[in-house]
Design an enzyme around this catalytic site. Structure first.
Site, PDB file in Angstrom:
ATOM      1  N   GLU A  50       0.863  -1.192   0.000  1.00  0.00           N
ATOM      2  CA  GLU A  50       0.000   0.000   0.000  1.00  0.00           C
ATOM      3  C   GLU A  50       0.891   1.232   0.000  1.00  0.00           C
ATOM      4  OE1 GLU A  50      -2.739   0.388   3.335  1.00  0.00           O
ATOM      5  OE2 GLU A  50      -3.804   1.989   2.296  1.00  0.00           O
ATOM      6  N   CYS A 247      -6.534   0.853   2.957  1.00  0.00           N
ATOM      7  CA  CYS A 247      -7.542   1.930   2.991  1.00  0.00           C
ATOM      8  C   CYS A 247      -7.504   2.838   1.772  1.00  0.00           C
ATOM      9  CB  CYS A 247      -7.375   2.759   4.248  1.00  0.00           C
ATOM     10  SG  CYS A 247      -7.781   1.868   5.745  1.00  0.00           S
ATOM     11  N   ASN A 378     -11.990  -3.416   0.618  1.00  0.00           N
ATOM     12  CA  ASN A 378     -10.898  -3.651   1.569  1.00  0.00           C
ATOM     13  C   ASN A 378     -11.491  -3.939   2.938  1.00  0.00           C
ATOM     14  OD1 ASN A 378      -8.302  -3.703   2.823  1.00  0.00           O
ATOM     15  ND2 ASN A 378      -8.639  -1.608   3.490  1.00  0.00           N
ATOM     16  N   GLU A 379     -11.475  -2.977   3.850  1.00  0.00           N
ATOM     17  CA  GLU A 379     -12.059  -3.250   5.174  1.00  0.00           C
ATOM     18  C   GLU A 379     -13.481  -2.704   5.198  1.00  0.00           C
ATOM     19  OE1 GLU A 379      -9.347  -1.710   8.121  1.00  0.00           O
ATOM     20  OE2 GLU A 379      -8.297  -3.628   8.230  1.00  0.00           O
TER      21      GLU A 379
HETATM   22  O1  AHR Z   1      -2.084  -1.577   6.932  1.00  0.00           O
HETATM   23  C1  AHR Z   1      -2.548  -0.322   7.302  1.00  0.00           C
HETATM   24  C2  AHR Z   1      -4.060  -0.236   7.246  1.00  0.00           C
HETATM   25  O2  AHR Z   1      -4.625  -1.105   8.160  1.00  0.00           O
HETATM   26  C3  AHR Z   1      -4.676  -0.646   5.940  1.00  0.00           C
HETATM   27  O3  AHR Z   1      -4.685   0.368   5.016  1.00  0.00           O
HETATM   28  C4  AHR Z   1      -6.068  -1.005   6.335  1.00  0.00           C
HETATM   29  O4  AHR Z   1      -6.639  -1.970   5.501  1.00  0.00           O
HETATM   30  C5  AHR Z   1      -5.932  -1.453   7.766  1.00  0.00           C
HETATM   31  O5  AHR Z   1      -6.828  -0.813   8.588  1.00  0.00           O
END
Ligand code: AHR
Length: 661
Positions: A50, A247, A378-379
């Site tokens: 990321e 994120c 993602n989340e």
């Molecule tokens: O790894 C950091 C963050 O942690 C990521 O962007 C997210 O998916 C999680 O909350």
């Protein structure tokens, strides 16, 4: 910091790592080589990438110039104007209507300037790492009606001392934009250099995309990636690369979500956006953090191909980050998002006669990238996610039934959100469920049996983001200590033992710049010239390089080895090299004598290999100054008959490889 509270927390946490009573008797671990169980997928151990912590811009993307296109909110952020006293001339920012993806450029009006009279200095991303003897490649887009202005580029330090430079030919006249290139060699190593351009002569010149790359990029690709950082990934032989997050897939709001189509093609047309980590944490502000998309989806696919990893792109599910705005796309407006997913498969795999396959070929890769996995969301959590996911899934599976879809189970490995999604996704017969756990080290020890009782049929699990937090999530006090890495090593025996359920796993986040981070812990830390692996990196690497392809049962008193007497163990078979691979983790401070009793083999080689990661100090960390303070040590191990006698040293992770017949 409340020292008493910190000490108490440490003691509670460390208790899980203490020496148990009765730790001295020899432990007989039974491995039945003839009873190979599930396959271990080639994807088992991968990496999660990321653009956080300066992971892409200022990280693996080797561009040295910050704000090269003047598109940051403050158009001259990262730049300083240098002007001799009384020197005339103007440097102004223009905003054109015909290039909405990259509207701004710099216009320099130069009057009777000699080199040193009027110039611009770029500070780089926390400086520029300059290497002695290395070629640097400068480029700029420019236009000037009459070629009256000349340019000179040079590398300097904070005091203005120069370390190499060259003239740049801006001699093409007219109203069209041209690209000028010039290369030169640096004559010293400077960890925090800068780049300066001087204007000479008379006239008006427009400049955009002012860029400087080192020539030692990964595979020597112009405009490519930082080789030392990518080499560290290649050295892990990861089974997959998950990208682009995290994120940033979701974005603070939907406008700031990651849109892959805006990340391919000509660099000057890739529209920059703010990086959500720019302002996410008040305690780690990063006002100069933007996503230029100089690294885009084409480059990520290419990287996967380079290092032999399966690409695993994650796409936005029509939902912005639920910790931020939680904006939702109305169901009736979801189609463009779904189309992005369908088009991505075509971009990766489609024939060159298709619209997006042709685009891939145009970018230099007519062969397909052979995409097999894709994540939607993602989340994300809640019924809004499930509602959207169902529409995505139907559309993708109708057209591409072989693509395995990764679905989110939210932010945590338990609780209402998780339970709801886990139930829903299983009833939808999801392909792969993405679980995240950012938890204290003791959680990892306590959960080494997490998957032993998971359903053996139905969805597979992707442990998509995990890392032991020595303090708590998003705390700046989290350390990449041996305590954290050892707990992960212990937990990972449970992943390997359950490789029929868990088919992919990745530590997160991957990279952090020592001065540009927002989140800790992270697997690989860098500055402008150096990179080092944390103990967590070496745990991941040992698993990945010693993966095997079949799970073997390993037991202690007929039970799986998951914490008894502080021992954790898993075993695998590599049928290609004909080796048994045993991983033993001792989380106690006492050495333990272990007898690996290998049944079901005709014979064993008289010597095996031992890879040992060990320290008596749970607080030990690696650093830029001591990058291998804790790193695996390889030795040979003598074998008698069908047993391997070894000492599981205090606080140790051992990997034993033995050839068998
Ligand atoms: O790894 C950091 C963050 O942690 C990521 O962007 C997210 O998916 C999680 O909350």
């Amino acid at each position: 910091m409340n020292m008493k509270r910190e000490l108490l927390k440490w003691c509670v946490g460390a208790a899980a790592f203490m020496a148990p009573a009765m730790a001295d008797a020899q432990k007989n671990l039974q491995v039945n080589v003839a009873a190979a169980k599930a396959d271990i997928q080639p994807t088992m151990w991968g990496v999660f990438f990321e653009d956080i912590n300066q992971g892409a811009d200022g990280g693996i993307y080797a561009e040295l110039v910050k704000n090269r296109s003047f598109e940051f909110f403050k158009p001259l952020m990262g730049w300083n104007i240098t002007r001799k006293q009384f020197q005339e001339g103007d440097l102004i920012i223009m905003n054109r209507a015909d290039k909405p993806a990259n509207p701004r450029y710099l216009q320099a009006t130069v009057k009777n300037a000699a080199r040193g009279d009027l110039g611009l200095t770029n500070e780089g991303f926390k400086g520029m790492g300059i290497k002695n003897g290395l070629r640097y490649d400068f480029s700029v887009m420019y236009r000037q009606a009459a070629p009256g202005v000349k340019l000179y580029v040079e590398l300097v330090d904070s005091l203005g001392k120069t370390y190499g430079g060259t003239a740049v030919d801006l001699s093409q006249a007219g109203q069209d934009w041209h690209t000028a290139k010039a290369s030169f060699t640096a004559n010293a190593t400077v960890p925090k250099g800068r780049m300066r351009v001087w204007f000479e002569g008379n006239g008006v010149v427009d400049l955009d995309m002012i860029s400087l790359f080192p020539s030692d990029t990964w595979k020597g690709r112009p405009g490519g990636m930082r080789a030392d950082m990518i080499q560290m990934l290649a050295d892990m032989k990861p089974g997959f690369v998950r990208f682009p997050g995290g994120c940033i897939v979701e974005g603070y709001d939907l406008d700031q979500r990651y849109q892959w189509k805006k990340t391919i093609g000509a660099l000057e047309d890739r529209q920059l956006i703010i990086n959500r980590w720019n302002f996410e944490f008040a305690h780690r502000p990063a006002p100069d953090y933007f996503q230029t998309f100089g690294l885009g989806f084409f480059e990520y696919f290419q990287l996967c191909e380079d290092i032999g990893a399966e690409p695993l792109p994650i796409l936005n599910a029509g939902m912005a980050c639920q910790f931020n705005t939680a904006e939702l796309v109305p169901m009736e407006d979801l189609q463009p998002y779904i189309q992005d997913a369908l088009d991505l498969v075509e971009f990766a795999n489609g024939a060159v006669t298709t619209k997006w396959g042709a685009k891939r070929a145009e970018l230099g890769h007519p062969e397909p990238f052979n995409l097999k996995f894709m994540g939607v969301g993602n989340e994300n959590w809640g019924p809004q996610y499930v509602e959207r996911l169902k529409v995505f899934t139907k559309a993708i599976k109708d057209k591409y039934p072989d693509i395995k879809l990764v679905n989110s189970s939210g932010t945590d490995p338990n609780g209402d959100r998780f339970d709801y999604l886990n139930t829903e996704l299983r009833s939808m017969n999801a392909d792969i469920i993405d679980e995240h756990y950012y938890r204290r080290p003791e959680w990892f020890l306590e959960n080494a049996r997490r998957y032993d009782n998971y359903p053996r049929t139905g969805p597979k699990v992707f442990a998509g983001e995990y890392a032991a937090q020595t303090d708590k999530v998003v705390s700046i006090h989290n350390k990449n200590s041996w305590q954290a890495a050892l707990a992960e090593a212990a937990f990972m025996t449970g992943l390997e033992r359950n490789a029929d359920v868990v088919t992919m796993a990745s530590y997160a986040p991957l990279f952090a710049h020592a001065e540009g981070w927002q989140w800790t812990p992270d697997m690989i830390w860098v500055d402008n010239l150096r990179a080092y692996g944390t103990p967590n990196y070496y745990v991941q690497q040992l698993y990945s390089l010693n993966k095997g392809n079949k799970v073997l049962p390993i037991t202690l008193n007929k039970d799986v080895v998951a914490g008894q007497d502080s021992l954790y163990a898993s075993a695998a078979l590599d049928t290609k090299t004909k080796e048994v691979i045993v991983k033993v983790v001792n989380v106690s401070g006492k050495p333990q004598q272990v007898n690996l009793d290998l049944k079901g083999v005709k014979s064993l080689a008289s010597q095996g290999k031992l890879f040992l990661l060990q320290s008596n100090d749970l607080n030990v960390v690696n650093s830029l100054e001591q990058p291998k303070n804790l790193a695996p040590v390889e030795s040979s191990i003598a074998i008698k008959g069908k047993a391997v006698k070894m000492e599981a040293k205090p606080y140790s992770f051992s990997v034993v490889r033995v050839a068998y017949k």
